[in-house]
Scaffold this motif. Structure first.
Motif, PDB file in Angstrom:
ATOM      1  N   GLY B  11       0.819  -1.202   0.000  1.00  0.00           N
ATOM      2  CA  GLY B  11       0.000   0.000   0.000  1.00  0.00           C
ATOM      3  C   GLY B  11       0.853   1.252   0.000  1.00  0.00           C
ATOM      4  O   GLY B  11       0.584   2.201  -0.725  1.00  0.00           O
ATOM      5  N   LEU B  90     -16.279   1.790  -2.505  1.00  0.00           N
ATOM      6  CA  LEU B  90     -15.174   0.992  -1.954  1.00  0.00           C
ATOM      7  C   LEU B  90     -15.680  -0.188  -1.135  1.00  0.00           C
ATOM      8  O   LEU B  90     -15.086  -1.262  -1.134  1.00  0.00           O
ATOM      9  CB  LEU B  90     -14.292   1.858  -1.048  1.00  0.00           C
ATOM     10  N   CYS B 118      -7.272   2.499  -4.951  1.00  0.00           N
ATOM     11  CA  CYS B 118      -7.878   1.312  -4.320  1.00  0.00           C
ATOM     12  C   CYS B 118      -8.979   0.716  -5.196  1.00  0.00           C
ATOM     13  O   CYS B 118      -9.091  -0.501  -5.309  1.00  0.00           O
ATOM     14  CB  CYS B 118      -8.459   1.666  -2.955  1.00  0.00           C
ATOM     15  N   SER B 119      -9.793   1.560  -5.810  1.00  0.00           N
ATOM     16  CA  SER B 119     -10.948   1.015  -6.526  1.00  0.00           C
ATOM     17  C   SER B 119     -10.549   0.416  -7.870  1.00  0.00           C
ATOM     18  O   SER B 119     -11.316  -0.320  -8.464  1.00  0.00           O
ATOM     19  CB  SER B 119     -12.027   2.077  -6.710  1.00  0.00           C
ATOM     20  N   HIS B 121      -7.692  -1.311  -7.964  1.00  0.00           N
ATOM     21  CA  HIS B 121      -6.839  -2.412  -7.515  1.00  0.00           C
ATOM     22  C   HIS B 121      -7.551  -3.735  -7.827  1.00  0.00           C
ATOM     23  O   HIS B 121      -8.755  -3.839  -7.673  1.00  0.00           O
ATOM     24  CB  HIS B 121      -6.632  -2.267  -6.003  1.00  0.00           C
ATOM     25  N   ILE B 125      -9.682  -5.127  -1.132  1.00  0.00           N
ATOM     26  CA  ILE B 125      -8.796  -4.274  -0.341  1.00  0.00           C
ATOM     27  C   ILE B 125      -8.680  -4.780   1.089  1.00  0.00           C
ATOM     28  O   ILE B 125      -9.678  -4.995   1.771  1.00  0.00           O
ATOM     29  CB  ILE B 125      -9.352  -2.830  -0.303  1.00  0.00           C
ATOM     30  N   TYR B 129      -3.409  -2.647   3.479  1.00  0.00           N
ATOM     31  CA  TYR B 129      -3.067  -2.038   2.188  1.00  0.00           C
ATOM     32  C   TYR B 129      -3.507  -0.569   2.169  1.00  0.00           C
ATOM     33  O   TYR B 129      -2.735   0.332   1.832  1.00  0.00           O
ATOM     34  CB  TYR B 129      -3.750  -2.829   1.074  1.00  0.00           C
ATOM     35  N   MET B 130      -4.767  -0.358   2.579  1.00  0.00           N
ATOM     36  CA  MET B 130      -5.283   1.018   2.565  1.00  0.00           C
ATOM     37  C   MET B 130      -4.588   1.870   3.634  1.00  0.00           C
ATOM     38  O   MET B 130      -4.315   3.047   3.397  1.00  0.00           O
ATOM     39  CB  MET B 130      -6.794   0.990   2.780  1.00  0.00           C
TER      40      MET B 130
END
Lengths: 100, 232
Positions: B11, B90, B118-119, B121, B125, B129-130
């Motif tokens: 991340g 998300l 993230c979106s 990825h 998630i 990571y975030m």
């Protein structure tokens, strides 16, 4: 009024707007339309944020357009995010020096 | 445990361009905050607790004009409403380990850029990571604010001008590759850009945060109607 109070209200409202939907929404969405809508959202957000704001981002539209073209070409060639971003800034800087 | 650490580092790595972009944008914010009469500590506190550009710029305008706290709350709510939509979006692609308490913390990291990365990825998630991405993004955002507030006038103008484009260069790098491969995304991107130009030309009184919501929702709604996403 105390600046700390303003900052507390800013922070509090911003956090709640982010937190409430993210923390409490746990259902899986079934509707194809809503799923598709959410699928296209990030691209729409980024595009709307970039255009036309990018043309005003350097204080000089000519240098900004040059930076935009550099970013578009390098992004089309699939270069990493950071390379595209820095090359755009370098192009703006070079154009600024050259134009003056 | 090592796996957890791994996603945190992943991340962070994915967040480096975000942090660099933030550094340059928040640098400019730091300069304007000091101009609006805030100290560099206050400016940095705003960046740490808000982590958003448009909302913060509008916020220091309210402070400079000594507006009411209600006005402050209304402005923040409107400009940042897009994060509510992004949070729902998300929530559809979170790992099972991303439970309620983690979400309470993770929510602070919902920004346009972190959301975008993230979106898009590929895997669900994970909190780590975030969090990793948020941690490095926050450091860029806060240190940029601090430096801008503290020493902004010392940098040559051509450098600060060039830094202004960094974050947009990153946005372009996120949207162009998928747009060049999928017609539906190309359509979305062009529709949003045209709507955004129209907003700027014909509805200049709408705040930029609100304009982004209208244009993005409009373009995504249109794209979803014309190009429904098929089940995998």
């Amino acid at each position: 009024m105390a600046i700390a109070l303003y900052i507390a209200v800013m922070a509090g409202v911003t956090y709640l707007v982010r937190m409430i939907p993210f923390a409490f929404f746990t259902k899986k969405i079934e509707s194809v339309y809503i799923k598709s809508f959410l699928h296209y959202m990030p691209y729409a957000v980024l595009s709307a944020m970039t255009i036309p704001a990018i043309f005003f981002s350097t204080g000089n539209m000519t240098t900004a357009i040059i930076g935009t073209i550099v970013a578009l070409v390098l992004a089309y060639l699939d270069l990493p995010l950071i390379a595209v971003a820095i090359a755009a800034a370098a192009a703006v800087f070079a154009a600024g020096v050259f134009l003056n | 445990m090592s796996k957890k650490k791994n996603s945190f580092l992943l991340g962070m790595a994915a967040g480096i361009p975000i942090a660099l972009g933030y550094l340059s944008v928040s640098f400019a914010f730091g300069i304007s905050a000091v101009r609006a009469g805030l100290t560099y500590i206050e400016a940095s506190m705003i960046s740490l607790t808000n982590l958003t550009s448009a909302g913060q710029v509008a916020g220091i305008d309210v402070i400079a004009a000594r507006g009411s706290l209600f006005e402050m709350a209304a402005v923040q709510f409107t400009i940042n409403l897009r994060y509510a939509l992004m949070g729902i979006s998300l929530s559809q692609n979170l790992d099972k380990s991303y439970t309620f308490p983690y979400r309470l913390i993770g929510a602070h990291g919902i920004t346009d850029e972190i959301y975008a990365v993230c979106s898009t990825h590929k895997e669900p998630i994970k909190p780590a990571y975030m969090y990793g991405m948020t941690a490095i993004a926050v450091s860029g955002w806060v240190s940029g604010t601090f430096i801008g507030a503290f020493a902004g006038k010392a940098l040559p103008e051509q450098v600060t001008a060039a830094l202004g484009i960094v974050i947009y260069g990153m946005f372009i790098a996120i949207i162009v590759p998928p747009a060049s491969k999928q017609r539906s995304i190309l359509f979305t991107v062009i529709a949003a850009a045209l709507l955004s130009i129209a907003c700027k030309l014909f509805l200049p009184m709408i705040s930029s945060g609100f304009a982004v919501i209208i244009c993005a929702v409009g373009a995504a709604a249109l794209a979803a109607a014309i190009f429904p996403v098929k089940e995998e």
